[in-house]
Design a protein around this motif. Structure first.
Motif, PDB file in Angstrom:
ATOM      1  N   UNK A 193       0.684   8.458  -3.268  1.00 40.52           N
ATOM      2  CA  UNK A 193      -0.220   9.198  -4.162  1.00 40.52           C
ATOM      3  C   UNK A 193      -1.049  10.193  -3.352  1.00 40.52           C
TER       4      UNK A 193
ATOM      5  N   UNK B  29       0.806  -1.227   0.000  1.00 40.18           N
ATOM      6  CA  UNK B  29       0.000   0.000   0.000  1.00 40.18           C
ATOM      7  C   UNK B  29       0.836   1.272   0.000  1.00 40.18           C
TER       8      UNK B  29
ATOM      9  N   UNK C 167      -2.382   6.445 -14.423  1.00 42.53           N
ATOM     10  CA  UNK C 167      -2.766   7.834 -14.140  1.00 42.53           C
ATOM     11  C   UNK C 167      -1.570   8.776 -14.213  1.00 42.53           C
TER      12      UNK C 167
ATOM     13  N   UNK D   9      -2.317   1.098 -11.671  1.00 49.47           N
ATOM     14  CA  UNK D   9      -3.199   2.253 -11.859  1.00 49.47           C
ATOM     15  C   UNK D   9      -2.497   3.577 -11.605  1.00 49.47           C
TER      16      UNK D   9
ATOM     17  N   UNK E 150      -0.443   3.860  -2.918  1.00 51.99           N
ATOM     18  CA  UNK E 150      -1.530   4.813  -2.664  1.00 51.99           C
ATOM     19  C   UNK E 150      -1.216   5.829  -1.577  1.00 51.99           C
TER      20      UNK E 150
ATOM     21  N   UNK F 249       0.791   9.217 -12.108  1.00 51.06           N
ATOM     22  CA  UNK F 249       0.947   9.918 -10.828  1.00 51.06           C
ATOM     23  C   UNK F 249       2.382  10.421 -10.706  1.00 51.06           C
TER      24      UNK F 249
ATOM     25  N   UNK G 170      -2.295  -3.821  -8.252  1.00 53.89           N
ATOM     26  CA  UNK G 170      -3.359  -2.961  -8.788  1.00 53.89           C
ATOM     27  C   UNK G 170      -3.037  -1.493  -8.556  1.00 53.89           C
ATOM     28  N   UNK G 171      -2.365  -1.212  -7.440  1.00 58.60           N
ATOM     29  CA  UNK G 171      -2.014   0.182  -7.150  1.00 58.60           C
ATOM     30  C   UNK G 171      -0.904   0.661  -8.085  1.00 58.60           C
TER      31      UNK G 171
END
Lengths: 251, 362, 192
Positions: free
Chosen positions: A79, A73, A113, A109, A76, A115, A105-106
């Motif tokens: 992010x 994690x 995006x 994505x 995220x 990021x 998945x993080x």
């Protein structure tokens, strides 16, 4: 005559000597990162975030604001910080399990995006902290605690090639590279480029670093280096896969 | 803080819209969310309102990410929140746990839907256990269970204040009915009502020069020694217990002379209020008790109400199969009042249901 | 006015939810207490859509009710879906054009068949069918005044009326037609 300091200025000295096993590659990656932070003069505005796994041992490694998250994690959390405070330089530090498996998945994505965070993923082909289980990056035939007879790609697939898939997902302004602890100067250059890409606000920046794990590989120094250079590097090609900078650093 | 509401005004809107306005009025900086019914319109309104007021939004890849991005944003010193329901609430227990462990002032709006699993997208009170005690921790959370749109608005504003004042993750526990129905409420600028808005502060990314005038922040969420963790958790317990008198809230009505106390929470308390009125008009002395905070639970208040009441029986009614019941029983252990139940998991409870049950037991 | 509970059900696209919303808003504008909950099951696109409305002078308790004072079913499938909301105290209203067996109809104080679909198609326009129904709700329940209903319509559709004033006329006619239809059927309705 000035003598260059042995340790980067951005290292947090009270937490040294560090907690990694002898022969582990993390120390080399974190030294390159520390020197890059120093050279770019971003220590005061860096937020360093580490995952669960051996990477968590770096939670107090730097004299930079740091936070330690859950397994997979870190992306995220970084992010969330970057989206809230774009002036901060956010560095997520994770292993291959955290990035390519539980947190895939993080990672995917955040890349899509674009990021504006920098992620450094250490690939040592196994889950080190939990005792050497098979990772997404375990090589075909490689023995681990959960593939005791060697990884069989028929059953568990082939090793994840992270930078390759991230390069496919990201726009041209992203920075994607694979480095190795066996080539220190290149490693540091790639990490610098990744940070610079964030500082310039271009986009996502990602560096996978091939690293060593003699404890779980059960290898001596020579075997360790041989596995890195002769087994891993041919399978995981080292180099910049995507860079908004030309040769010599010009855009 | 900018006044986004303007003059205090009446509105006839859905609960989700009320939440979006309240978060804005509370000064929320950024929302992270992932679509799930019945909370979607919180995001829909936020994404329309936020850009006008310079606030942020990100639709994340899943609820795990929504929860962790909120954790990141609050560490960076921004008032961040999310909204979810059902299976999304399950996924968010992981980041909620991190918020508990690191004392992060995370705010989440939970609009309960039916379970287990995908259940229904409509309504339930089946996320009580999850929202109060979900995760591998000790339930160091603040949970407001609302009953009306006015409360959704009031307690959403309050949730940000409580989170940032006490640094426990804070929840507004609504449900599908409250999310989707329209009813009147008054929207106001909190400062106009004399409500002080607690200011956020960063935990990382601090001002100053490391080594000269400040130390680096090392936020840690894992411990090498069991004794270290033990100390940390006991400190949390101490802090949490200390805030209970300030934070715990309840409503009690007509319990003193009652022969039966009807205990409910959230939207079901509306039916309980009506049931009390009707029962009393029929000569049955009923009273009602409603915890507004499910965590911390108003334990002393409920014990006092029981002690000062003639009631020999308490009816616990909920749209779940015993989640509130378990919470209450553990909090009032040792009380001798007889407890009866009306469990209607995943369906609405109306005054008629409560009245019939009361008549069947007294 | 004591509490009035209304369930309005139809096919997705018949405008059931917009009508419910306009009625609820009209009641709110008349300073009444109002709750409106849309059906929000899985059938968000197509299928039977139900709107639950409650209007009262006093604070309304539970947002849900078991039995309605008035149920209006605007499609054959909606009849099946709404029988559970009807009991011996309910006015049950459906469109006369449905091919429905007596046994399909629920227990009710009164069952009323109204010619809303035919009248909309023949005398006005199919698009104002839902407004006829809105008029019928008002005729049956008096939850809002005719004037408040017109005002709420204006608030909702005013921007369309500006472009095409004939539409305003059409909607007002539909509203009135529904109201009269309901009042007449109340007189004629058969007890079941």
């Amino acid at each position: 005559m000035m003598v260059a300091p042995v340790t980067p200025k951005s290292w947090y000295l009270p937490s040294k000597p560090h907690k990694f096993c002898p022969g582990c590659g993390h120390g080399i990656v974190l030294k390159a990162l520390g020197e890059a932070i120093d050279e770019l003069e971003i220590q005061d505005r860096t937020v360093f975030g580490c995952d669960i796994g051996c990477s968590l041992l770096s939670w107090d490694f730097f004299a930079c604001d740091s936070t330690q998250t859950h397994h997979g994690r870190t992306t995220p959390v970084m992010v969330g910080i970057k989206r809230s405070r774009p002036e901060l330089i956010t560095i997520g530090y994770m292993g291959d399990g955290g990035g390519y498996s539980i947190g895939s998945q993080h990672l995917l994505n955040a890349a899509v995006r674009n990021e504006k965070v920098t992620l450094i993923l250490v690939n040592n082909t196994n889950y080190g902290m939990t005792g050497g289980q098979m990772a997404p990056t375990t090589l075909p035939g490689q023995k681990t605690e959960t593939s005791p007879f060697g990884r069989d790609p028929e059953e568990t697939g082939y090793p994840t090639k992270g930078p390759e898939f991230i390069a496919e997902l990201t726009p041209d302004s992203a920075y994607v590279a694979r480095a190795t602890v066996s080539k220190y100067n290149q490693l540091k250059r790639f990490i610098r480029n990744a940070l610079r890409n964030q500082m310039e606000g271009n986009g996502f920046s990602f560096v996978e670093v091939l690293s060593t794990c003699p404890t779980n590989w059960r290898t001596n120094a020579q075997q360790t280096w041989r596995f890195l250079e002769d087994e891993m590097e041919p399978y995981f090609p080292v180099g910049e896969l995507k860079t908004p900078f030309g040769k010599g650093g010009a855009k | 803080m900018p006044n986004v509401i303007g003059e205090t005004k009446k509105a006839f809107i859905t609960g989700n819209e009320a939440v979006a306005w309240a978060t804005l009025a509370a000064g929320a900086d950024i929302m992270f969310g992932y679509p799930i019914t019945p909370q979607n319109e919180v995001m829909h309104y936020w994404t329309r309102l936020a850009p006008k007021h310079g606030r942020g939004f990100l639709q994340t890849e899943d609820e795990i990410s929504a929860g962790f991005t909120v954790c990141g944003a609050v560490q960076a010193g921004k008032k961040a929140f999310t909204a979810t329901a059902g299976p999304g609430n399950v996924l968010m227990q992981e980041p909620f746990g991190m918020a508990e462990a690191m004392r992060l002032p995370l705010v989440a709006i939970i609009q309960q839907r039916g379970g287990p699993s995908s259940g229904t997208v409509i309504y339930s009170q089946q996320e009580v256990t999850l929202t109060t005690f979900g995760g591998n921790g000790e339930g160091h959370r603040i949970v407001y269970s609302t009953a009306t749109h006015q409360e959704m608005y009031d307690y959403t504003i309050k949730a940000f204040n409580s989170a940032w004042k006490y640094r426990f993750p804070t929840f507004v526990l609504g449900d599908g009915y409250q999310a989707k129905m329209r009813e009147p409420l008054e929207m106001y600028n909190p400062e106009e009502k004399g409500l002080e808005i607690v200011k956020p502060f960063p935990l990382v990314g601090l001002d100053g020069h490391i080594g000269d005038n400040r130390e680096p922040q090392h936020l840690c969420n894992i411990y090498s020694m069991e004794e270290e963790l033990y100390e940390v958790v006991l400190d949390f317990v101490k802090d949490y217990n200390a805030i209970i008198p300030e934070v715990a809230e309840y409503q009690a009505q007509q319990c003193e002379d009652a022969e039966i106390i009807i205990l409910t929470h959230g939207v079901v308390s509306r039916a309980a209020d009506d049931a009390v009125k009707i029962l009393r008009s029929q000569g049955i002395k009923a009273g009602s008790f409603r915890p507004i905070t499910l965590r911390p639970f108003p334990t002393n208040d409920l014990r006092n109400v029981i002690a000062n009441s003639k009631a020999k029986t308490m009816l616990i009614a909920e749209s779940a199969y015993g989640q509130l019941d378990r919470l209450v029983k553990q909090e009032i252990y040792g009380e001798t009042i007889k407890i009866e139940n009306l469990f209607m998991p995943g369906v609405g409870i109306i005054d008629y249901d409560i009245i019939s049950k009361v008549k069947s037991i007294i | 006015m004591s509490l009035v509970k209304i369930a309005l059900a139809g096919e997705g696209g018949q405008g059931v939810q917009s009508v419910a919303e306009i009625i609820a808003e009209a009641a709110y504008n008349e300073k009444k207490q109002t709750i409106y909950i849309p059906n929000f099951g899985l059938e968000q696109r197509g299928g039977v859509s139900i709107a639950f409305i409650q209007v009262s002078d006093e604070r309304i308790g539970a947002p849900k009710f078991n039995k309605a004072d008035v149920v209006i079913a605007l499609s054959e499938r909606a009849v099946d879906r709404t029988t559970i909301y009807s009991d011996a105290n309910t006015l049950y209203v459906y469109d006369q054009s449905f091919k429905i067996d007596e046994e399909q109809l629920p227990e009710a104080k009164k069952v009323l068949g109204i010619p809303a679909i035919d009248k909309a198609n023949q005398e006005l326009h199919p698009r104002v069918f839902n407004i006829i129904i809105m008029g019928a709700v008002i005729g049956l329940t008096n939850v809002v005044s005719f004037e408040a209903a017109k005002e709420a319509l204006e608030n909702r559709l005013g921007y369309k009326f500006e472009k095409n004033p004939n539409l305003r006329e059409l909607n007002y006619k539909a509203l009135e037609m529904g109201k009269i239809m309901a009042e007449e059927s109340l007189k004629e309705g058969v007890a079941k």
